[in-house]
Structures are given as structure tokens and as C-alpha cells.
Motif scaffolding. Structure first.
Motif, PDB file in Angstrom:
ATOM      1  N   PRO A 140       0.752  -1.149  -0.127  1.00  0.00           N
ATOM      2  CA  PRO A 140      -0.132   0.103  -0.058  1.00  0.00           C
ATOM      3  C   PRO A 140       0.748   1.178  -0.065  1.00  0.00           C
ATOM      4  CG  PRO A 140      -0.918  -1.474   1.534  1.00  0.00           C
ATOM      5  CD  PRO A 140       0.375  -2.278   1.149  1.00  0.00           C
ATOM      6  N   GLY A 141       0.569   2.100  -0.941  1.00  0.00           N
ATOM      7  CA  GLY A 141       1.282   3.454  -1.078  1.00  0.00           C
ATOM      8  C   GLY A 141       2.164   3.463  -1.973  1.00  0.00           C
ATOM      9  N   GLU A 142       3.010   2.053  -2.436  1.00  0.00           N
ATOM     10  CA  GLU A 142       3.977   1.951  -3.392  1.00  0.00           C
ATOM     11  C   GLU A 142       3.489   2.131  -4.779  1.00  0.00           C
ATOM     12  OE1 GLU A 142       6.764  -0.893  -0.801  1.00  0.00           O
ATOM     13  OE2 GLU A 142       6.171  -1.499  -2.876  1.00  0.00           O
ATOM     14  N   ALA A 143       4.342   2.590  -5.732  1.00  0.00           N
ATOM     15  CA  ALA A 143       4.093   2.493  -7.079  1.00  0.00           C
ATOM     16  C   ALA A 143       4.116   0.944  -7.738  1.00  0.00           C
ATOM     17  CB  ALA A 143       4.818   3.338  -7.763  1.00  0.00           C
ATOM     18  N   ILE A 144       3.109   0.538  -8.650  1.00  0.00           N
ATOM     19  CA  ILE A 144       3.433  -0.638  -9.253  1.00  0.00           C
ATOM     20  C   ILE A 144       4.265  -0.240 -10.488  1.00  0.00           C
ATOM     21  CG2 ILE A 144       1.084  -1.157  -8.343  1.00  0.00           C
ATOM     22  CD1 ILE A 144       0.335  -1.297 -11.125  1.00  0.00           C
ATOM     23  N   PRO A 145       4.836  -1.293 -11.184  1.00  0.00           N
ATOM     24  CA  PRO A 145       5.445  -0.955 -12.487  1.00  0.00           C
ATOM     25  C   PRO A 145       4.838  -0.205 -13.432  1.00  0.00           C
ATOM     26  CG  PRO A 145       5.829  -3.328 -11.757  1.00  0.00           C
ATOM     27  CD  PRO A 145       4.816  -2.652 -10.833  1.00  0.00           C
ATOM     28  N   SER A 146       5.359   0.335 -14.230  1.00  0.00           N
ATOM     29  CA  SER A 146       4.547   1.281 -15.413  1.00  0.00           C
ATOM     30  C   SER A 146       4.066   0.333 -16.285  1.00  0.00           C
ATOM     31  CB  SER A 146       5.638   2.109 -16.096  1.00  0.00           C
ATOM     32  OG  SER A 146       6.130   1.347 -16.988  1.00  0.00           O
ATOM     33  N   GLU A 147       3.035   1.032 -16.959  1.00  0.00           N
ATOM     34  CA  GLU A 147       2.118   0.242 -17.805  1.00  0.00           C
ATOM     35  C   GLU A 147       2.951  -0.467 -18.871  1.00  0.00           C
ATOM     36  OE1 GLU A 147      -0.910   2.911 -19.398  1.00  0.00           O
ATOM     37  OE2 GLU A 147      -1.830   2.952 -17.521  1.00  0.00           O
ATOM     38  N   MET A 148       4.013   0.186 -19.227  1.00  0.00           N
ATOM     39  CA  MET A 148       4.924  -0.442 -20.444  1.00  0.00           C
ATOM     40  C   MET A 148       5.668  -1.557 -19.872  1.00  0.00           C
ATOM     41  SD  MET A 148       4.374   1.026 -23.130  1.00  0.00           S
ATOM     42  CE  MET A 148       5.392   1.490 -24.431  1.00  0.00           C
ATOM     43  N   ASP A 149       6.165  -1.522 -18.718  1.00  0.00           N
ATOM     44  CA  ASP A 149       6.887  -2.575 -17.826  1.00  0.00           C
ATOM     45  C   ASP A 149       6.092  -3.839 -17.837  1.00  0.00           C
ATOM     46  OD1 ASP A 149       9.032  -0.934 -17.758  1.00  0.00           O
ATOM     47  OD2 ASP A 149       8.919  -0.636 -15.607  1.00  0.00           O
ATOM     48  N   LEU A 150       4.727  -3.542 -17.266  1.00  0.00           N
ATOM     49  CA  LEU A 150       3.818  -4.717 -17.073  1.00  0.00           C
ATOM     50  C   LEU A 150       3.246  -5.248 -18.303  1.00  0.00           C
ATOM     51  CD1 LEU A 150       1.419  -3.240 -14.246  1.00  0.00           C
ATOM     52  CD2 LEU A 150       3.144  -5.114 -14.124  1.00  0.00           C
ATOM     53  N   ALA A 151       3.355  -4.601 -19.332  1.00  0.00           N
ATOM     54  CA  ALA A 151       3.066  -4.893 -20.743  1.00  0.00           C
ATOM     55  C   ALA A 151       3.918  -6.243 -21.256  1.00  0.00           C
ATOM     56  CB  ALA A 151       2.759  -3.868 -21.667  1.00  0.00           C
ATOM     57  N   ALA A 152       5.473  -5.706 -20.925  1.00  0.00           N
ATOM     58  CA  ALA A 152       6.278  -6.623 -21.386  1.00  0.00           C
ATOM     59  C   ALA A 152       6.398  -7.838 -20.622  1.00  0.00           C
ATOM     60  CB  ALA A 152       7.721  -5.560 -21.155  1.00  0.00           C
ATOM     61  N   ARG A 153       6.303  -7.444 -19.279  1.00  0.00           N
ATOM     62  CA  ARG A 153       6.166  -8.697 -18.446  1.00  0.00           C
ATOM     63  C   ARG A 153       5.284  -9.772 -18.570  1.00  0.00           C
ATOM     64  NH1 ARG A 153       5.870  -7.888 -11.532  1.00  0.00           N
ATOM     65  NH2 ARG A 153       4.972  -9.802 -11.064  1.00  0.00           N
TER      66      ARG A 153
END
Lengths: 262, 262
Positions: free
Chosen positions: B47-60
Motif C-alpha cells: 500500500p502506498g507504493e508504485a507498481i511498475p509502469s504500464e509499459m513494464d507490465l505489458a512487457a512482463r
DNA sequence: CAGTGGTCTAGACCACTGG
DNA sequence: CAGTGGTCTAGACCACTGC
């Protein structure tokens, strides 16, 4: 069309003055949403009817299907439109089985509304009068404007459970009478839609615990010491115009007001 | 990746039996949503943290940005994630000013919560005990399992207004004591998040009107004939696991329970 | 089978944030 | 200025409905 140019509508057009808002960028799909909303308000597409297909709307507004889609997505999320895959997109209506009780949150403690059977509705009273300052404020009218007041009792399984007083602005509901209300089987908002072209889209409720007065006791057939839920509702039509004030008293010994926090 | 092939997860994997469900087509973005949800539950992103960017998640996940986007859209709509343009997407938390009171619907009749000032919290009691059948059912435990019970009074402007009893499953909240609760300034769900890794994401409330018993009268400093709002809440964490039962009594002479119907 | 909404992609560009 | 989310497009294909 040039992307991102607010050329269809310009919500930044304000009266100016000191401290005027910033340029107010408005995405295309929001503008499309506004145009669709206008068509809904004007009655171009009526409750229950299908609106044009996404492709048609895209051609009409000269944007891509995806942009129309995003506009419709938001309107569907607000329950103004209903999408049906393979069939089309329809104007939402209160005359649908599974949406019947969207605004009534009182549920039986045991079982569901199906097993409980339909509510029995009794109109106690219905008359025209002049708006008090309080009623006028709630309905965005002026004191003394014509309003219609009604009172009714809802019973479940023969047991009086809800006592409601409601006030409607006189002008949009011209011609509404006690007979009309009594004869109508089905839901009030359905009647408002079909007979008066007034569609309720949103409402706010303020809930309190109260004790009834003598008249309320008689109508609900309970004692003076029976705690009741007081539910004051203001219902809004398109463009956030208040169209109904409703004060309900709910008996909560075999029912409860259900709410979901998310 | 082949479009529309449910290769990441298969929700149709059921135990079979007669009347088993149809093949159950599941769109890619729903599967991505499920994977993100798993990472949230497992605590990979706190909670409160950033998740990976959309581009990163797309690659993942080997999908397009648009597909990730749609998954995140839904999670943001459910208040599990919060998007901040230019900054990133963050795990929602109860430790934010404007989300502080998402689950408390009691509002002052006049003014807003800002003008009213912060609530004064008094822990009356906090002890461990064995779950009754009723409590166990609400929390999806077995009768006799360890539960933690607490009672507190909230006061606004020095006036006792809310009396709450709450029950928590013993296991996830091991180590929670009256001292811990009293010392904590801020909101309870914030404490649950930071100290026990339990994040409440959704809740259901059943509301009734009741009269208080003698003990309740004493704590709220009201007479026996004062009608009160009874608010029974079950709060859920990820994957719809119930994590709290709360029974509140609200004084509604200067406050009301606010609800929006849409 | 045609027509509808639903999904997915790839790419371009915009608006916002912070270093 | 680079990096993030936000918008918009064009096109392909899928799932569902009803004729």
C-alpha cells in the motif's frame, strides 16, 4: 479531426471574472459523452430504445469507434445506458425487472425480494399545494411554487413497512393525480418515465433513527416507542436537476437497509 | 500471444460434476487483472507504493499496453489502485487524507468533516475470546476459534456519537492489544494495513433503527428512548475474505448517514 | 449470415510530473 | 528533459444475437 482539440464543445466557456478557471482541456470522448447526454435529455432516444450503433455514432461525430466507445463506457457505468452484446446499446429504464429496486435499499432479513413477493402499495393522499421554503430549497424551486405532495404506505406480506411522503415539482408533473398513482401497477419511477418523460438517474439519501408521531404510528400500526429509519431522499434527473423529495419511514424489525461500501 | 486464448489463467477449471459451467471465455485483460491482483495479495507491491509502469507490465505479461491499461482501469475503479498522471500507478491505502473516511458515512448535518475537526477515540475494551457461532459465521471461522473483540466510543466536539463493537479473526491480528489500539492516532484500517498487512477493500452494511440498552445508554450518555442507528458491517480484504465484523450505534440528532444511489 | 458490442494490437501524440 | 499516465486512431478479429 485534429486530436485533442476541443472543437465540439467548449466547457471552458465561462463568464470569466477574477480567478477564472484554467484553459480546461477536455478530451474528445468527454465532448462526445456530452453530446450523447444532450440527445438523451432532449428525448431523441427514449428509455428502452436502442441508440445508434457505435459505428454510426462514430460517423456522425466524425471520430473513431474507440472514442465513441469510451464515451458510452462512462454513460453505461453511470447506468444511463445499457450495453447488450450482439444487440446494441439501449437507454436505461426503470421498467426492467432486474433494475426495479435499484433505489430501494430495504431488504428482508431472511430470503430475498423474490421470495417476499411484490409490495402492496396504498396511496393515502395526493394533493397540490404551495412549496414551503424548505421544500422549495430541496427541489430548486421558489417558495410558493406549485408542488405535488403524496403519501403512501408500502406493505410486505400484508404488513405495513414503509410510510412515504413525497414532493414533486408541479410543472413537470402536470396532470398527476391520486387516481393515476393508484391505478398504476409497477414502480413510481417507471410511471414518471412513461407518462411525464422524467427519468431519475441518481439520488442522495440522508438516514436517521427516529420515533414516529401519532399519525405515523396509526398508518404503520406500531407503538410510539418503535424506532424507525428515517430516509430522506432527493432524486435527480439528467444534468443534476432535483425532481423529487421523498421522506420515508422504514420499519426495521424484519427488514434492513442494505449498503455496499466500495 | 494468440488473442483471446485463455492461456494465462483458466477460471473454467472447476471441480466438474453435473451442470458444470460452459467453457467460460475469459478475456486477456481479465487474466492480467487477476495476475495483478495476485501480486497485490502476496504483498509484492505494498500500500502506498508504485507498481511498475504500464509499459513494464505489458512487457512482463507479453501483452500490449492497452490490455494492461484496461486491467488497471478496473482495479482503479474498484479503488484497489490509484492512477496519478505523470507519476505512476499506486497501491491504494487508507493512509490518505481524502480517502480517510471512505467507510464512515456518518456526516454532520451542518458543515463538513473538516469544520467538525477530528474525532476523539476512546478504547473501552479489547480482549481475546472464542468465537460464538454467530461471530464465526460472519468471519468465516469455526465456532471456538480465537477472535479479538474491541469496543470504542467516537466523540465529535466532545460529544459521544458512535459506539462500536468489533470482532477480528485472531490469527491475522496476532499481537493486537488495547494499548496498540489506543496509542495509534489515525484510522483503524491504516493500522491494520501497516501493522498486520491486512487491507480492507470492500464492506457491506446492514442498517436498522434500534433503542439502546442500559450499558449503551451510559457510554453514549443518552436516555433509553433515544432512537439510534444500528450499523452492522462486514469488511472484506482481497479475494472477498471477511476480516472484520463491526456493530456500530450512531447518534443521529446532529449527524446523518449519507448514501448515494446511482 | 450480417450486424452488434467486445477484445487486442501497434503506433502516434498529448498532458503532467519531477529532476 | 525523460518517464509516466491519458487520448486517439485504424484495423483485425472474436463472441453474441437474430434473421
Amino acid at each position: 479531426m485534429t486530436p485533442n482539440s476541443p472543437s465540439l464543445a467548449d466547457p471552458s466557456a465561462e463568464s470569466g471574472g477574477p480567478g477564472a478557471a484554467a484553459p480546461a482541456f477536455s478530451p474528445l470522448y468527454q465532448q462526445i459523452k456530452g453530446l450523447i447526454l444532450q440527445s438523451l435529455q432532449s428525448g431523441e432516444w427514449k428509455p428502452g430504445e436502442a441508440i445508434p450503433s457505435e459505428m454510426d455514432l462514430a460517423a456522425r461525430y466524425r471520430v473513431s469507434q474507440g472514442t465513441v466507445r469510451k464515451a458510452i463506457d462512462e454513460l453505461a457505468a453511470e447506468h444511463l445506458l445499457v450495453r447488450r452484446q450482439g444487440k446494441g446499446t439501449f437507454v436505461a429504464t426503470h421498467a426492467e425487472q432486474h433494475v426495479q429496486y435499484r433505489f430501494l435499499r430495504l431488504m428482508p432479513d431472511q430470503g430475498d425480494r423474490q421470495s417476499e413477493g411484490p409490495a402492496e402499495r396504498n396511496i393515502i393522499d395526493c394533493k397540490r399545494l404551495r412549496a414551503s421554503a424548505e421544500i422549495a430549497r430541496a427541489l430548486a424551486l421558489r417558495s410558493g411554487d406549485s408542488v405535488l405532495q403524496a403519501r403512501r404506505v408500502l406493505s410486505f406480506a400484508g404488513r405495513p413497512t414503509i410510510l412515504e411522503d413525497l414532493w414533486l415539482p408541479g410543472l413537470p408533473f402536470k396532470g398527476l393525480t391520486a387516481e393515476r398513482l393508484s391505478q398504476h401497477h409497477g414502480h413510481m419511477y417507471e410511471l414518471f418515465e412513461t407518462e411525464f418523460g422524467v427519468r431519475m438517474v441518481r439520488a442522495e439519501e440522508k438516514i436517521r433513527a427516529v420515533l414516529p408521531d401519532a399519525a405515523q404510528c396509526a398508518l404503520l400500526k406500531v407503538g410510539r416507542n418503535t424506532p424507525l429509519l428515517s430516509v430522506e431522499r432527493i432524486a435527480y434527473t439528467y444534468n443534476d436537476a432535483p425532481m423529487e423529495l421523498r421522506r420515508g419511514l422504514y420499519l426495521t424489525d424484519t427488514h434492513h437497509y442494505r449498503n455496499v461500501l466500495s
